[in-house]
Design a protein around this motif. Sequence first.
Motif, PDB file in Angstrom:
ATOM      1  N   PHE A 102       0.828  -1.209   0.000  1.00  0.00           N
ATOM      2  CA  PHE A 102       0.000   0.000   0.000  1.00  0.00           C
ATOM      3  C   PHE A 102       0.862   1.260   0.000  1.00  0.00           C
ATOM      4  O   PHE A 102       2.002   1.254   0.448  1.00  0.00           O
ATOM      5  CB  PHE A 102      -0.910   0.008   1.234  1.00  0.00           C
ATOM      6  CG  PHE A 102      -1.785  -1.205   1.344  1.00  0.00           C
ATOM      7  CD1 PHE A 102      -2.937  -1.328   0.574  1.00  0.00           C
ATOM      8  CD2 PHE A 102      -1.455  -2.245   2.202  1.00  0.00           C
ATOM      9  CE1 PHE A 102      -3.736  -2.458   0.662  1.00  0.00           C
ATOM     10  CE2 PHE A 102      -2.245  -3.379   2.309  1.00  0.00           C
ATOM     11  CZ  PHE A 102      -3.392  -3.479   1.528  1.00  0.00           C
ATOM     12  N   GLY A 103       0.288   2.338  -0.505  1.00  0.00           N
ATOM     13  CA  GLY A 103       0.982   3.618  -0.513  1.00  0.00           C
ATOM     14  C   GLY A 103       0.027   4.766  -0.259  1.00  0.00           C
ATOM     15  O   GLY A 103      -1.055   4.826  -0.856  1.00  0.00           O
ATOM     16  N   ILE A 104       0.395   5.650   0.651  1.00  0.00           N
ATOM     17  CA  ILE A 104      -0.365   6.879   0.909  1.00  0.00           C
ATOM     18  C   ILE A 104       0.490   8.039   0.437  1.00  0.00           C
ATOM     19  O   ILE A 104       1.598   8.247   0.943  1.00  0.00           O
ATOM     20  CB  ILE A 104      -0.712   7.034   2.405  1.00  0.00           C
ATOM     21  CG1 ILE A 104      -1.629   5.893   2.857  1.00  0.00           C
ATOM     22  CG2 ILE A 104      -1.383   8.384   2.664  1.00  0.00           C
ATOM     23  CD1 ILE A 104      -1.936   5.908   4.348  1.00  0.00           C
ATOM     24  N   HIS A 105      -0.019   8.788  -0.528  1.00  0.00           N
ATOM     25  CA  HIS A 105       0.756   9.845  -1.178  1.00  0.00           C
ATOM     26  C   HIS A 105       0.056  11.184  -0.978  1.00  0.00           C
ATOM     27  O   HIS A 105      -1.000  11.431  -1.564  1.00  0.00           O
ATOM     28  CB  HIS A 105       0.914   9.541  -2.665  1.00  0.00           C
ATOM     29  CG  HIS A 105       1.484   8.185  -2.932  1.00  0.00           C
ATOM     30  ND1 HIS A 105       2.833   7.975  -3.132  1.00  0.00           N
ATOM     31  CD2 HIS A 105       0.891   6.965  -3.018  1.00  0.00           C
ATOM     32  CE1 HIS A 105       3.041   6.677  -3.331  1.00  0.00           C
ATOM     33  NE2 HIS A 105       1.876   6.047  -3.267  1.00  0.00           N
ATOM     34  N   ASP A 106       0.625  12.021  -0.127  1.00  0.00           N
ATOM     35  CA  ASP A 106       0.029  13.325   0.162  1.00  0.00           C
ATOM     36  C   ASP A 106       0.710  14.405  -0.679  1.00  0.00           C
ATOM     37  O   ASP A 106       1.904  14.643  -0.541  1.00  0.00           O
ATOM     38  CB  ASP A 106       0.161  13.655   1.653  1.00  0.00           C
ATOM     39  CG  ASP A 106      -0.735  14.811   2.063  1.00  0.00           C
ATOM     40  OD1 ASP A 106      -0.600  15.900   1.469  1.00  0.00           O
ATOM     41  OD2 ASP A 106      -1.566  14.622   2.970  1.00  0.00           O
ATOM     42  N   LEU A 107      -0.063  15.041  -1.546  1.00  0.00           N
ATOM     43  CA  LEU A 107       0.471  16.054  -2.454  1.00  0.00           C
ATOM     44  C   LEU A 107       0.184  17.479  -1.990  1.00  0.00           C
ATOM     45  O   LEU A 107       0.348  18.429  -2.751  1.00  0.00           O
ATOM     46  CB  LEU A 107      -0.124  15.854  -3.854  1.00  0.00           C
ATOM     47  CG  LEU A 107       0.005  14.467  -4.471  1.00  0.00           C
ATOM     48  CD1 LEU A 107      -0.567  14.471  -5.885  1.00  0.00           C
ATOM     49  CD2 LEU A 107       1.451  13.994  -4.478  1.00  0.00           C
TER      50      LEU A 107
END
Length: 213
Positions: free
Chosen positions: A64-69
């Motif tokens: 899984f990956g959580i990517h905050d832009l």
Amino acid sequence: MEIENDYDRNVFINCAFDPTFINQFRAIVFTVHICGFIARCASETGNSVVRIEKIFKIIEECKFGIHDLSRIEITDDSPLPRFNMPYELGVFMGCKEFGEGAHKTKDFLVLDSEPYRYKILVSDLAGYDFPSYEKDDINSLIKIVRDWLNQSSSKTIPGSDFHQDRYSNFLLGLPAMCTKMHTKPKDLNFKEFYALTTLWIRQKNIDLLHGIL
């Protein structure tokens, strides 16, 4: 304390690591852990390895990956946009697309503080529908992360109110835990915060796999 490594529970956290984002980052880490998953990020190891090589390795090990832009905007301190987060998102998506075996099961969440801004920043994401949260609304962030992880958990994870309440209690107890370590909350690095989060959850007898007291 060593970082656990379990591909099916590993969550790569891709976000800004500067002081302006520390509250959001720590809320994400806590929520990932209390939901029964394992937070991973580039800050978990020292500087003996080239940063991008560390990131490649961690992405390889995470389902899984959580990517905050939300922290790529131009500021007085940063006259150019910060492209690290979109770049690492691209690496994660590429690994899912071109990798074999378990990599095909990778899943990711994109976060931003402005609704649908990611469709302008990274137009190739226009076909996705990701949530947004107010910059300082930690409870909203916890809810988004919990709801997303709940879709992938083998067990039903308690609702966001449960995790919001536990995080508030954790923050209240954090200064005392830091005092025993002869440090302060603001000075904790990722591995130290990881260790205290895991310790607090275990002391409270919260089942890491089920999220139930």
